[in-house]
Scaffold this motif. Structure first.
Motif, PDB file in Angstrom:
ATOM      1  N   GLN A 558     -17.618  36.864 -34.707  1.00 27.24           N
ATOM      2  CA  GLN A 558     -16.167  36.780 -34.816  1.00 27.24           C
ATOM      3  C   GLN A 558     -15.795  35.822 -35.942  1.00 27.24           C
ATOM      4  OE1 GLN A 558     -14.301  35.653 -31.196  1.00 27.24           O
ATOM      5  NE2 GLN A 558     -12.221  35.748 -32.002  1.00 27.24           N
ATOM      6  N   VAL A 559     -14.780  36.180 -36.687  1.00 31.30           N
ATOM      7  CA  VAL A 559     -14.381  35.380 -37.842  1.00 31.30           C
ATOM      8  C   VAL A 559     -13.521  34.219 -37.381  1.00 31.30           C
ATOM      9  CG1 VAL A 559     -13.158  35.376 -40.042  1.00 31.30           C
ATOM     10  CG2 VAL A 559     -14.502  37.374 -39.352  1.00 31.30           C
ATOM     11  N   ASN A 560     -14.072  33.001 -37.526  1.00 25.60           N
ATOM     12  CA  ASN A 560     -13.329  31.790 -37.205  1.00 25.60           C
ATOM     13  C   ASN A 560     -12.992  30.978 -38.442  1.00 25.60           C
ATOM     14  OD1 ASN A 560     -13.375  32.245 -34.370  1.00 25.60           O
ATOM     15  ND2 ASN A 560     -15.492  31.466 -34.306  1.00 25.60           N
ATOM     16  N   ASP A 561     -13.790  31.127 -39.492  1.00 25.51           N
ATOM     17  CA  ASP A 561     -13.509  30.426 -40.738  1.00 25.51           C
ATOM     18  C   ASP A 561     -14.039  31.264 -41.891  1.00 25.51           C
ATOM     19  OD1 ASP A 561     -16.275  30.064 -40.714  1.00 25.51           O
ATOM     20  OD2 ASP A 561     -16.117  28.027 -39.918  1.00 25.51           O
ATOM     21  N   SER A 562     -13.913  30.733 -43.105  1.00 23.03           N
ATOM     22  CA  SER A 562     -14.311  31.499 -44.288  1.00 23.03           C
ATOM     23  C   SER A 562     -15.803  31.766 -44.317  1.00 23.03           C
ATOM     24  CB  SER A 562     -13.888  30.749 -45.554  1.00 23.03           C
ATOM     25  OG  SER A 562     -14.508  29.481 -45.613  1.00 23.03           O
ATOM     26  N   ARG A 563     -16.601  30.862 -43.746  1.00 27.60           N
ATOM     27  CA  ARG A 563     -18.053  31.083 -43.743  1.00 27.60           C
ATOM     28  C   ARG A 563     -18.421  32.294 -42.899  1.00 27.60           C
ATOM     29  NH1 ARG A 563     -19.908  25.122 -42.121  1.00 27.60           N
ATOM     30  NH2 ARG A 563     -18.082  25.462 -40.788  1.00 27.60           N
ATOM     31  N   ASP A 564     -17.777  32.449 -41.760  1.00 23.92           N
ATOM     32  CA  ASP A 564     -18.028  33.629 -40.930  1.00 23.92           C
ATOM     33  C   ASP A 564     -17.621  34.899 -41.663  1.00 23.92           C
ATOM     34  OD1 ASP A 564     -18.921  31.987 -38.913  1.00 23.92           O
ATOM     35  OD2 ASP A 564     -16.965  31.885 -37.918  1.00 23.92           O
ATOM     36  N   LYS A 565     -16.509  34.826 -42.386  1.00 23.60           N
ATOM     37  CA  LYS A 565     -16.033  36.004 -43.110  1.00 23.60           C
ATOM     38  C   LYS A 565     -17.050  36.451 -44.153  1.00 23.60           C
ATOM     39  CE  LYS A 565     -12.395  37.496 -46.292  1.00 23.60           C
ATOM     40  NZ  LYS A 565     -11.152  37.100 -47.001  1.00 23.60           N
ATOM     41  N   HIS A 566     -17.556  35.516 -44.930  1.00 19.58           N
ATOM     42  CA  HIS A 566     -18.499  35.882 -45.980  1.00 19.58           C
ATOM     43  C   HIS A 566     -19.860  36.260 -45.407  1.00 19.58           C
ATOM     44  CE1 HIS A 566     -15.827  35.028 -49.290  1.00 19.58           C
ATOM     45  NE2 HIS A 566     -15.530  33.845 -48.773  1.00 19.58           N
ATOM     46  N   ALA A 567     -20.254  35.680 -44.294  1.00 22.93           N
ATOM     47  CA  ALA A 567     -21.499  36.093 -43.642  1.00 22.93           C
ATOM     48  C   ALA A 567     -21.398  37.536 -43.171  1.00 22.93           C
ATOM     49  CB  ALA A 567     -21.808  35.158 -42.475  1.00 22.93           C
ATOM     50  N   ASN A 568     -20.239  37.908 -42.630  1.00 23.27           N
ATOM     51  CA  ASN A 568     -20.038  39.293 -42.206  1.00 23.27           C
ATOM     52  C   ASN A 568     -20.004  40.239 -43.404  1.00 23.27           C
ATOM     53  OD1 ASN A 568     -19.951  38.408 -39.596  1.00 23.27           O
ATOM     54  ND2 ASN A 568     -17.721  38.554 -39.379  1.00 23.27           N
ATOM     55  N   MET A 569     -19.415  39.791 -44.507  1.00 25.93           N
ATOM     56  CA  MET A 569     -19.410  40.616 -45.712  1.00 25.93           C
ATOM     57  C   MET A 569     -20.834  40.848 -46.209  1.00 25.93           C
ATOM     58  SD  MET A 569     -16.157  38.969 -47.733  1.00 25.93           S
ATOM     59  CE  MET A 569     -16.614  39.811 -49.243  1.00 25.93           C
ATOM     60  N   GLU A 570     -21.665  39.831 -46.114  1.00 24.24           N
ATOM     61  CA  GLU A 570     -23.065  39.979 -46.527  1.00 24.24           C
ATOM     62  C   GLU A 570     -23.773  41.005 -45.662  1.00 24.24           C
ATOM     63  OE1 GLU A 570     -26.849  37.079 -46.096  1.00 24.24           O
ATOM     64  OE2 GLU A 570     -25.178  36.272 -47.276  1.00 24.24           O
ATOM     65  N   SER A 571     -23.550  40.952 -44.365  1.00 25.64           N
ATOM     66  CA  SER A 571     -24.169  41.930 -43.463  1.00 25.64           C
ATOM     67  C   SER A 571     -23.646  43.336 -43.739  1.00 25.64           C
ATOM     68  CB  SER A 571     -23.901  41.542 -42.006  1.00 25.64           C
ATOM     69  OG  SER A 571     -24.491  40.293 -41.695  1.00 25.64           O
ATOM     70  N   ALA A 572     -22.338  43.449 -44.017  1.00 32.46           N
ATOM     71  CA  ALA A 572     -21.769  44.765 -44.320  1.00 32.46           C
ATOM     72  C   ALA A 572     -22.370  45.336 -45.594  1.00 32.46           C
ATOM     73  CB  ALA A 572     -20.250  44.655 -44.451  1.00 32.46           C
ATOM     74  N   TYR A 573     -22.581  44.490 -46.597  1.00 31.72           N
ATOM     75  CA  TYR A 573     -23.212  44.971 -47.829  1.00 31.72           C
ATOM     76  C   TYR A 573     -24.618  45.496 -47.547  1.00 31.72           C
ATOM     77  CZ  TYR A 573     -26.243  44.626 -51.852  1.00 31.72           C
ATOM     78  OH  TYR A 573     -27.201  44.896 -52.793  1.00 31.72           O
ATOM     79  N   LEU A 574     -25.384  44.750 -46.756  1.00 37.50           N
ATOM     80  CA  LEU A 574     -26.750  45.177 -46.452  1.00 37.50           C
ATOM     81  C   LEU A 574     -26.764  46.509 -45.705  1.00 37.50           C
ATOM     82  CD1 LEU A 574     -28.357  41.770 -45.464  1.00 37.50           C
ATOM     83  CD2 LEU A 574     -29.007  43.214 -47.382  1.00 37.50           C
ATOM     84  N   LEU A 575     -25.815  46.691 -44.802  1.00 40.08           N
ATOM     85  CA  LEU A 575     -25.738  47.962 -44.080  1.00 40.08           C
ATOM     86  C   LEU A 575     -25.517  49.122 -45.044  1.00 40.08           C
ATOM     87  CD1 LEU A 575     -23.575  46.872 -41.019  1.00 40.08           C
ATOM     88  CD2 LEU A 575     -25.975  47.564 -40.962  1.00 40.08           C
ATOM     89  N   GLN A 576     -24.614  48.940 -46.001  1.00 40.37           N
ATOM     90  CA  GLN A 576     -24.350  50.010 -46.968  1.00 40.37           C
ATOM     91  C   GLN A 576     -25.546  50.227 -47.889  1.00 40.37           C
ATOM     92  OE1 GLN A 576     -20.794  48.809 -49.000  1.00 40.37           O
ATOM     93  NE2 GLN A 576     -19.530  48.826 -47.169  1.00 40.37           N
ATOM     94  N   ARG A 577     -26.174  49.136 -48.306  1.00 44.10           N
ATOM     95  CA  ARG A 577     -27.276  49.262 -49.272  1.00 44.10           C
ATOM     96  C   ARG A 577     -28.498  49.909 -48.660  1.00 44.10           C
ATOM     97  NH1 ARG A 577     -29.711  50.678 -52.681  1.00 44.10           N
ATOM     98  NH2 ARG A 577     -30.129  49.816 -54.748  1.00 44.10           N
TER      99      ARG A 577
END
Length: 707
Positions: A558-577
């Motif tokens: 769950q996104v609580n701060d900017s670090r969580d947001k970017h960590a989720n973006m990293e995981s989303a990129y890996l899923l697509q790649r």
């Protein structure tokens, strides 16, 4: 060196010198005869200003020396015929769009290159014996064209003679009518029957003389039809096929010579613009087509690459140009867009034909016999797991054939695998640690279920082109043809070694991703590093290993701060790649529960690595100690296997420690040394040392001081 040998060498040297002087004597005699013949016809041989001027009488005598123009010998196929029986000159006029006045101007400029009389005569007419080629004004006068009218525009940059590279204009600093005309040597040689490629293009352009074997591929007919649509510009979008071979076959089908351009050499040449013009002239002279690729080498997305590509397309005009690459054509690269043709993978049968053809060609070039250069079914099957473009495949076939010549023997699967590994670029090695497999299935001690899952991974990697490519079992969504596996189990259970065994089974190398080079504290840099790794791995015949993968493939939160947001973006990129990945990847983790469920869905194989049981531990103890180390008769490996619940990695560490202790004592390995090694491993792992596990050996160890 003995005196006799020295005298013999001196005698040989004298003989060589005497032979050279004798040949020079023949040359001198010919010069004497030529001088005598010249003086016999020269009315004033003692004129001190000879060669500095030409009188009208002398010009008349030059014209009277021959009654008619003497034909010069031709080279190669100089048989007459061509456009309207005009021979090569008629064909040249038709290909370059020359009018009769253009042909006359070309012949005027060509004359000094064929008959030396015209040099002196043109010098006389130019009123300057140092200018022995026709000027534009003289050429127009000889052809009866007005110098002040439309005649002078036949020498503009867009005129057929100049734009086609048939005429070169020198002394551009002079007024137009005083500029000299010169016909390039390649044009002169062509008209005389010589079809060799322009010497200026040596090392940059080569003619592909191989006659392709028709495979009945529909892409060939489509490319051949596209070449006749007007511009002749065709782009082959490489999706894992053989665009180079298709281009060669299509040009042969249209009756044209394939000229293959080395893009890297052209881009780094000192004067690429001059070479582009020479290439365009060469292609038009020889009724050829140009093959350019892969475009990624030229980097047309950069300004200098786009300029070079645009100038090449503009210079070739309607001459066929077949470019190929793995990226879509950008309309901004050139003013005119090409006809796009997608080149799909050839499939197992097509790849087998390519291997057989490449090995046969390579075997002939390196001197292998026909029997040794023939690829049998086992050899073709060994190459099924590899993904190579046409250039890599030909180079690998050449390397494998050279290895076989050392026998001499037929090409073996080992030769082929070594040759394919030699095609792997160094790009991935800068981002990951390369391991050349040195273990096999016999080195693994695993449950039958795990071995079955590993065999399934090798099977998927070997037949993915058939299942995912030919049968289209993963359509749509931009999905790649990669194979991704997860190895889950506690540390030391053999996950990395199993990946190495699968790589050895496929004849590939293992690339272990170093997480320290991937994870970056700056936002977005981790994704860039991963993209570089995935891009390089797609072009390498190897297995990509992400050790401790839960560090970068962890669950989204769950996104609580900017670090969580970017960590989720990293995981989303890996899923697509991972969806679009075309290679083979293995993820290892000690904590499978930490991986995101979305990653699990994208996995092709999940192999569980449990802790070994007593029987497997006994086999591990025996294999880790190996046959070379001397063992004491009292060594009880069954006791170690029953009592010490250790993973394979820990057992190997204990075996190595005990071996050092045995080497220090200069005696066979004893049970005391083995138990001491186990105690050290327990302390390293932070485990309790229980008497129920060690039995009487614990008391002996404590009596020795708990070493």
């Amino acid at each position: 060196m003995t005196q006799a040998v020295q005298e013999a060498e001196q005698a040989c040297a004298l003989t060589d010198v005497e032979a050279l002087w004798e040949r020079l004597g023949h040359v001198e005699q010919r010069v004497r005869e030529a001088v005598a013949a010249r003086r016999a016809v020269d009315p004033d041989p003692d004129d001190p200003y000879r060669g500095q001027y030409l009188t009208p009488e002398a010009a008349a005598r030059i014209l009277e020396t021959r009654d008619a123009f003497t034909p010069v010998p031709v080279y190669g196929d100089g048989a007459p015929g061509g456009a309207e029986d005009g021979g090569r000159l008629g064909e040249l006029a038709e290909r370059f769009g020359l009018t009769p006045p253009d042909v006359d101007l070309l012949l005027v400029a060509l004359a000094p290159d064929i008959d030396p009389r015209f040099e002196r005569l043109y010098g006389y007419l130019n009123d300057d014996l140092t200018r022995r080629r026709p000027t534009i004004g003289l050429a127009l006068e000889l052809c009866g064209l007005p110098a002040a009218g439309s005649g002078r525009f036949r020498f503009s940059p867009s005129a057929p003679l100049v734009a086609g590279g048939l005429l070169e204009i020198a002394d551009t600093e002079r007024p137009l009518l005083s500029r000299l005309l010169c016909v390039p040597d390649r044009v002169t040689a062509h008209l005389l029957g010589n079809d060799e490629t322009d010497g200026r293009l040596r090392g940059i352009v080569r003619e592909d003389t191989r006659m392709p074997e028709p495979d009945g591929r529909p892409e060939v007919l489509r490319i051949a039809a596209a070449l006749g649509t007007g511009s002749g510009l065709v782009h082959l979008l490489d999706r894992g096929g053989d665009p180079h071979g298709l281009a060669v076959e299509a040009l042969h089908a249209t009756g044209r010579r394939p000229l293959v351009v080395d893009i890297a050499a052209l881009a780094t040449a000192p004067e690429p613009a001059m070479l582009v013009r020479a290439l365009a002239t060469e292609a038009c002279l020889g009724r050829a087509g140009v093959i350019l690729g892969p475009l990624e080498t030229l980097a047309p997305e950069r300004p200098e690459g786009a300029r070079l590509l645009g100038s090449l397309c503009a210079a070739l005009g309607s001459t066929p140009l077949i470019a190929y690459g793995k990226k879509n054509w950008d309309p901004l690269w050139t003013p005119e867009s090409p006809v796009p043709v997608t080149v799909p993978p050839p499939g197992p049968d097509g790849m087998a034909r390519q291997w057989r053809r490449a090995l046969a060609d390579a075997g002939r070039s390196v001197g292998l016999s026909a029997a040794h250069a023939t690829a049998d079914d086992a050899l073709v099957e060994a190459a099924a797991a590899y993904r190579l473009d046409s250039g890599q495949l030909r180079r690998a076939a050449t390397v494998a054939s050279r290895l076989a010549v050392l026998g001499p023997r037929p090409v073996t699967p080992e030769d082929l695998r070594a040759a394919v590994r030699a095609q792997n670029g160094a790009g991935l090695e800068r981002l990951a640690r390369r391991i050349e497999p040195g273990v096999g299935w016999d080195d693994l001690v695993l449950p039958p279920a795990t071995r079955t899952q590993l065999a399934e991974l090798a099977l998927r990697a070997r037949h993915r082109e058939t299942v995912l490519g030919q049968w289209r079992m993963r359509p749509g969504g931009g999905r790649g043809r990669g194979v991704i596996a997860l190895f889950a189990g506690e540390s030391g259970t053999g996950k990395t070694m199993s990946a190495e065994v699968v790589a050895a089974e496929l004849g590939m190398e293992l690339y272990v991703v170093d997480l320290s080079t991937v994870v970056d504290k700056y936002i977005g840099e981790t994704e860039k590093n991963l993209e570089r790794i995935f891009a390089e791995a797609s072009d390498v015949n190897g297995i990509l290993l992400f050790d401790e993968a839960d560090a970068i493939f962890g669950k989204r939160s769950q996104v609580n701060d900017s670090r969580d947001k970017h960590a989720n973006m990293e995981s989303a990129y890996l899923l697509q790649r991972m969806e679009s990945f075309d290679g083979i990847a293995v993820l290892t983790t000690n904590l499978r529960a930490n991986l995101d469920e979305a990653f699990t869905r994208r996995l092709d194989v999940i192999a569980e690595f449990p802790m070994p049981d007593a029987r497997q531990r006994l086999a591990l103890w025996d294999r880790c100690l190996g046959p070379a180390i001397p063992r004491d008769a009292t060594l009880d490996l069954e006791f170690c296997a029953d009592r010490f619940e250790l993973a394979g990695g820990s057992i190997r560490a204990c075996a190595v420690t005990a071996a050092y202790l045995a080497a220090e004592s200069d005696a066979p390995l004893t049970m005391d040394q083995l138990v001491t090694a186990v105690l050290q491993e327990y302390r390293k792992l932070g485990r309790l040392v229980l008497e129920s596990e060690f039995g009487p050996w614990l008391a002996k160890e404590r009596a020795r001081g708990g070493r």
